[in-house]
Design an enzyme around this catalytic site. Sequence first.
Site, PDB file in Angstrom:
ATOM      1  N   GLU A 183     -15.241  99.390 -28.025  1.00 52.83           N
ATOM      2  CA  GLU A 183     -14.510  98.419 -27.218  1.00 52.83           C
ATOM      3  C   GLU A 183     -13.055  98.243 -27.674  1.00 52.83           C
ATOM      4  OE1 GLU A 183     -17.974  95.987 -25.050  1.00 52.83           O
ATOM      5  OE2 GLU A 183     -17.839  95.520 -27.178  1.00 52.83           O
ATOM      6  N   TYR A 191     -13.318  69.983 -24.287  1.00 55.09           N
ATOM      7  CA  TYR A 191     -12.859  70.825 -25.394  1.00 55.09           C
ATOM      8  C   TYR A 191     -12.459  72.239 -25.019  1.00 55.09           C
ATOM      9  CZ  TYR A 191     -13.038  67.310 -28.892  1.00 55.09           C
ATOM     10  OH  TYR A 191     -12.735  66.190 -29.610  1.00 55.09           O
TER      11      TYR A 191
HETATM   12 ZN   LIG Z   1     -19.306  93.976 -25.728  1.00 51.80          ZN
END
Ligand SMILES: [Zn+2]
Length: 244
Positions: free
Chosen positions: A71, A117
């Site tokens: 990735e 948040y």
């Molecule tokens: Zn991934």
Amino acid sequence: MSTVRKELVSMGRELVDAGLSPGRSGNLSIRTGNTIIMTPTNVSLGSLSVNALSIVSLDGTHLDGPRPSKEVPLHLAMYRRDPAAQSVVHVHSENATAASCVEPWSAHHAILPATPYLLMKVGQVPLIPYFAPGDPAQADAILRFDLTFSAALLANHGSIAAFPTLAQAQTAVTEIEEAARTALLIRGQNFRLLTGEQIVELTERNGTPWTPGVPSQADVATFVRGAARGPLGVADWDQASTGR
Ligand SMILES: [Zn+2]
């Protein structure tokens, strides 16, 4: 460099201990000048070693260490989008991944704005279209996405955050996970969302990105029913815009 390596290793452990990075999923990187130091492929984030991290150039060339996560293009795209980003965290945490499989109520924010948040720490979190993990087209989709954001859901996959520090990126994926959990829990309930004014106040005060727009009644009704449909266009969710 060794401080950076130690930071990555201990953050990997923290993410696993927090239950945010199951199995051998997830990856982290820190930018150091013209290179990134990244977690290797097929390794649990809980068992990283300072001596076994990958060094990759900003054009994606593997320079040193074990083979990096597939990735890499995703991380490089997040760095290219935002020159201030120095750290990227990507996880397949349970609720963020579940939310990434639900059609978003809005083109600019995939998670219902029910609690403060996420808006205070991250701002809007769009849904990036699905591509197979490691497909360079995913990176192109991120670079083409014409919206300011520091974190996103990757459709049917998980979450990703890019921030100046690794701790901020960790906070972002943690807040995404919690907000996704809330959004999924209230689905089907008679819930109340933050108002447009409340969202604008929170995001302006914290300097987090938010494109004007809150869910229209029609969007919420469709989301509550859980009807399958395509992502909305800007005109759809902008009906109730605060006009900021
Ligand atoms: Zn991934």
